[in-house]
Design a protein around this motif. Structure first.
Motif, PDB file in Angstrom:
ATOM      1  N   GLN A   6       8.124   1.482  11.931  1.00 36.57           N
ATOM      2  CA  GLN A   6       9.046   2.227  13.030  1.00 36.57           C
ATOM      3  C   GLN A   6       9.772   1.414  13.503  1.00 36.57           C
ATOM      4  OE1 GLN A   6       8.209   5.804  13.195  1.00 36.57           O
ATOM      5  NE2 GLN A   6       7.559   5.393  11.273  1.00 36.57           N
TER       6      GLN A   6
ATOM      7  N   PRO B  59     -10.523  -2.325  13.457  1.00 35.65           N
ATOM      8  CA  PRO B  59     -10.242  -2.274  11.863  1.00 35.65           C
ATOM      9  C   PRO B  59      -9.973  -1.292  11.105  1.00 35.65           C
ATOM     10  CG  PRO B  59     -12.412  -3.368  12.811  1.00 35.65           C
ATOM     11  CD  PRO B  59     -11.695  -2.580  13.920  1.00 35.65           C
ATOM     12  N   LEU B  60     -10.416  -0.006  11.583  1.00 38.72           N
ATOM     13  CA  LEU B  60     -10.271   1.102  10.966  1.00 38.72           C
ATOM     14  C   LEU B  60      -8.734   1.478  11.374  1.00 38.72           C
ATOM     15  CD1 LEU B  60     -10.542   4.190   9.817  1.00 38.72           C
ATOM     16  CD2 LEU B  60     -11.802   4.594  11.654  1.00 38.72           C
TER      17      LEU B  60
ATOM     18  N   ILE C 106       5.028   9.871   8.588  1.00 37.02           N
ATOM     19  CA  ILE C 106       4.056   9.865   9.785  1.00 37.02           C
ATOM     20  C   ILE C 106       3.687  10.979  10.099  1.00 37.02           C
ATOM     21  CG2 ILE C 106       5.515  10.117  11.695  1.00 37.02           C
ATOM     22  CD1 ILE C 106       4.261   7.116  12.381  1.00 37.02           C
TER      23      ILE C 106
ATOM     24  N   ASP D 108      -6.495  -0.548   9.032  1.00 36.72           N
ATOM     25  CA  ASP D 108      -6.263  -0.011   7.700  1.00 36.72           C
ATOM     26  C   ASP D 108      -5.273   1.354   7.502  1.00 36.72           C
ATOM     27  OD1 ASP D 108      -7.705  -1.853   6.643  1.00 36.72           O
ATOM     28  OD2 ASP D 108      -9.387  -0.766   6.160  1.00 36.72           O
ATOM     29  N   LEU D 109      -5.432   2.280   8.632  1.00 36.56           N
ATOM     30  CA  LEU D 109      -4.717   3.273   8.630  1.00 36.56           C
ATOM     31  C   LEU D 109      -3.198   3.129   8.770  1.00 36.56           C
ATOM     32  CD1 LEU D 109      -6.297   5.680  11.069  1.00 36.56           C
ATOM     33  CD2 LEU D 109      -5.464   6.288   8.882  1.00 36.56           C
TER      34      LEU D 109
ATOM     35  N   LYS E 155       1.416   3.051  16.246  1.00 38.63           N
ATOM     36  CA  LYS E 155       2.066   2.287  15.014  1.00 38.63           C
ATOM     37  C   LYS E 155       3.115   1.484  15.604  1.00 38.63           C
ATOM     38  CE  LYS E 155       3.623   1.201  10.778  1.00 38.63           C
ATOM     39  NZ  LYS E 155       2.752   0.247   9.790  1.00 38.63           N
TER      40      LYS E 155
ATOM     41  N   GLU F  78      -1.379   0.548   7.893  1.00 37.43           N
ATOM     42  CA  GLU F  78      -0.898   0.040   6.622  1.00 37.43           C
ATOM     43  C   GLU F  78      -0.391   1.440   5.610  1.00 37.43           C
ATOM     44  OE1 GLU F  78      -2.725  -2.722   4.156  1.00 37.43           O
ATOM     45  OE2 GLU F  78      -3.215  -3.901   5.663  1.00 37.43           O
ATOM     46  N   HIS F  79      -0.830   2.355   6.037  1.00 39.48           N
ATOM     47  CA  HIS F  79      -0.217   3.461   5.098  1.00 39.48           C
ATOM     48  C   HIS F  79       0.808   4.252   5.808  1.00 39.48           C
ATOM     49  CE1 HIS F  79      -3.628   3.861   2.342  1.00 39.48           C
ATOM     50  NE2 HIS F  79      -4.312   2.972   3.103  1.00 39.48           N
ATOM     51  N   LEU F  80       1.358   3.601   7.079  1.00 39.20           N
ATOM     52  CA  LEU F  80       2.485   4.207   7.651  1.00 39.20           C
ATOM     53  C   LEU F  80       3.883   3.430   7.509  1.00 39.20           C
ATOM     54  CD1 LEU F  80       0.796   5.342  10.829  1.00 39.20           C
ATOM     55  CD2 LEU F  80       1.322   6.938   8.771  1.00 39.20           C
ATOM     56  N   PRO F  81       4.645   4.281   7.368  1.00 34.82           N
ATOM     57  CA  PRO F  81       6.364   3.348   7.175  1.00 34.82           C
ATOM     58  C   PRO F  81       6.367   3.038   8.424  1.00 34.82           C
ATOM     59  CG  PRO F  81       6.555   5.776   7.280  1.00 34.82           C
ATOM     60  CD  PRO F  81       5.056   5.692   7.055  1.00 34.82           C
TER      61      PRO F  81
ATOM     62  N   LEU G   9       0.233   9.195  17.041  1.00 34.57           N
ATOM     63  CA  LEU G   9       0.169   7.998  15.919  1.00 34.57           C
ATOM     64  C   LEU G   9       1.503   7.037  15.939  1.00 34.57           C
ATOM     65  CD1 LEU G   9      -1.430   7.584  13.407  1.00 34.57           C
ATOM     66  CD2 LEU G   9      -0.169   9.319  12.245  1.00 34.57           C
ATOM     67  N   THR G  10       2.233   7.558  16.153  1.00 36.05           N
ATOM     68  CA  THR G  10       3.815   6.779  16.163  1.00 36.05           C
ATOM     69  C   THR G  10       3.611   5.605  17.249  1.00 36.05           C
ATOM     70  OG1 THR G  10       4.898   8.658  15.666  1.00 36.05           O
ATOM     71  CG2 THR G  10       6.317   6.853  16.237  1.00 36.05           C
TER      72      THR G  10
ATOM     73  N   LEU H 147      -4.871  13.473   9.489  1.00 39.05           N
ATOM     74  CA  LEU H 147      -5.712  12.957  10.516  1.00 39.05           C
ATOM     75  C   LEU H 147      -6.505  13.936  11.664  1.00 39.05           C
ATOM     76  CD1 LEU H 147      -4.076   9.472  11.171  1.00 39.05           C
ATOM     77  CD2 LEU H 147      -5.974   9.940   9.610  1.00 39.05           C
TER      78      LEU H 147
ATOM     79  N   LEU I  66      -5.262   6.818   1.329  1.00 34.58           N
ATOM     80  CA  LEU I  66      -5.458   6.659   2.596  1.00 34.58           C
ATOM     81  C   LEU I  66      -6.897   7.002   3.088  1.00 34.58           C
ATOM     82  CD1 LEU I  66      -4.956   6.534   5.776  1.00 34.58           C
ATOM     83  CD2 LEU I  66      -3.624   8.397   5.577  1.00 34.58           C
TER      84      LEU I  66
ATOM     85  N   HIS J  68     -14.845   3.112   5.979  1.00 32.74           N
ATOM     86  CA  HIS J  68     -15.372   2.742   7.306  1.00 32.74           C
ATOM     87  C   HIS J  68     -16.739   3.538   7.978  1.00 32.74           C
ATOM     88  CE1 HIS J  68     -12.303  -0.117   8.412  1.00 32.74           C
ATOM     89  NE2 HIS J  68     -11.731   0.212   7.549  1.00 32.74           N
TER      90      HIS J  68
ATOM     91  N   LEU K 106     -10.078  10.025  14.871  1.00 31.58           N
ATOM     92  CA  LEU K 106      -9.070  10.595  13.879  1.00 31.58           C
ATOM     93  C   LEU K 106      -8.350  11.940  14.780  1.00 31.58           C
ATOM     94  CD1 LEU K 106     -10.741  10.532  10.515  1.00 31.58           C
ATOM     95  CD2 LEU K 106      -9.126   8.792  11.704  1.00 31.58           C
TER      96      LEU K 106
ATOM     97  N   LEU L 124      -5.663  10.477  16.803  1.00 31.03           N
ATOM     98  CA  LEU L 124      -4.611   9.858  16.178  1.00 31.03           C
ATOM     99  C   LEU L 124      -3.969  11.218  15.286  1.00 31.03           C
ATOM    100  CD1 LEU L 124      -5.905   6.300  15.061  1.00 31.03           C
ATOM    101  CD2 LEU L 124      -4.486   7.205  17.084  1.00 31.03           C
TER     102      LEU L 124
ATOM    103  N   VAL M 246       0.746  -1.408  -0.021  1.00 36.28           N
ATOM    104  CA  VAL M 246       0.070  -0.126   0.000  1.00 36.28           C
ATOM    105  C   VAL M 246       0.908   1.229   0.200  1.00 36.28           C
ATOM    106  CG1 VAL M 246      -1.652   1.339   1.586  1.00 36.28           C
ATOM    107  CG2 VAL M 246      -1.971  -1.069   1.192  1.00 36.28           C
ATOM    108  N   SER M 247       0.585   2.406  -0.838  1.00 37.65           N
ATOM    109  CA  SER M 247       1.170   3.558  -0.412  1.00 37.65           C
ATOM    110  C   SER M 247       1.242   4.059   0.791  1.00 37.65           C
ATOM    111  CB  SER M 247       0.667   4.670  -1.373  1.00 37.65           C
ATOM    112  OG  SER M 247      -0.544   5.322  -0.957  1.00 37.65           O
ATOM    113  N   THR M 248       2.615   4.378   1.471  1.00 43.30           N
ATOM    114  CA  THR M 248       2.678   4.876   2.596  1.00 43.30           C
ATOM    115  C   THR M 248       3.024   6.484   2.507  1.00 43.30           C
ATOM    116  OG1 THR M 248       5.070   4.781   2.991  1.00 43.30           O
ATOM    117  CG2 THR M 248       3.790   2.665   3.114  1.00 43.30           C
ATOM    118  N   VAL M 249       2.507   7.043   3.398  1.00 43.52           N
ATOM    119  CA  VAL M 249       2.824   8.321   3.783  1.00 43.52           C
ATOM    120  C   VAL M 249       3.516   8.775   4.989  1.00 43.52           C
ATOM    121  CG1 VAL M 249       1.852  10.841   3.929  1.00 43.52           C
ATOM    122  CG2 VAL M 249       0.584   9.036   2.553  1.00 43.52           C
TER     123      VAL M 249
END
Lengths: 114, 114
Positions: free
Chosen positions: B97, B85-86, A8, B89-90, B28, B92-95, B24-25, A15, A86, A93, B15, B18, A3-6
């Motif tokens: 850590q 679940p949400l 943090i 999904d979120l 993750k 997954e878009h983060l690099p 957020l970190t 968010l 994202l 959801h 949101l 987060l 998946v494309s990551t952005v």
DNA sequence: CGCTTATATAATAATACACTTATATATTGA
DNA sequence: TCAATATATAAGTGTATTATTATATAAGCG
């Protein structure tokens, strides 16, 4: 699957932006229908400047774009935004908000936006 | 495919929660490793009360749980949360850590958390 | 052109937020 | 039981956020 990551930090910024009931609902609506400010004013029962300011924030990070159509400015989700993948996952959801636009339609308050 | 949906108001609240780089970190990291406060203090180079306050917010909405292990309190993601679940999904878009914890490991600052 | 409608911007006020410092509580171990 | 370590909580402070009111800009229309 990949998946494309952005970054943090940028994601946290996004968010926070979406962490507002009004803006989140706007984005959900815009994902399926373009809208103008006056429609949002009706939907959210909020002052016009308040709506404009929310929209501006969405515009500032590039997730929403605008086109002028006559006296109206039509806002739409920018599906080319680096954040859109994202956002798309997020929106899945959320419950559908079509009822809000339908209500406008019934009151004859829906603008030519499509 | 159908996805679990969460009330738009609750989602906005999540949101916003987060929408902070630190939290957020944390989430993750917690998604793959449990951690204690003192580890976060090292990772974020932030005061202990600041970290405790962030963790408390995550705990208050039920996305993080705690277990005491000796003098340490181990925090973990609550994968049973209605929000998970949400969140999944979120994230997954983060690099990844993992480097942050690896650094601790190398400095011998990693706690018995696993 | 002047009036109306749609939207944007600016100034301001109330509230929320994220730190700080100081202190309290809980566990371990001498 | 006392000292050390880990964590929590409370109070205070500076800054950010979101609304409001007032005003500016821009397009359409008689």
């Amino acid at each position: 699957m990949k998946v494309s990551t952005v970054d943090i930090e940028k994601t946290a910024m996004l968010l926070k932006l979406l962490g507002d009931k009004t803006r989140l609902t706007m984005v959900k609506i815009l994902d399926s229908h373009d809208c103008c400010v006056c429609e949002f004013v009706e939907i959210f029962k909020m002052s016009q400047p308040a709506i404009s300011q929310h929209v501006r924030k969405l515009k500032n990070v590039g997730i929403v774009g605008e086109t002028r159509r006559g006296q109206w400015v039509i806002y739409s989700l920018n599906k080319q935004s680096e954040y859109y993948p994202l956002i798309q996952d997020l929106l899945e959801h959320l419950p559908n908000q079509d009822d809000k636009l339908q209500e406008l339609e019934e009151q004859g308050l829906r603008i030519s936006c499509e």
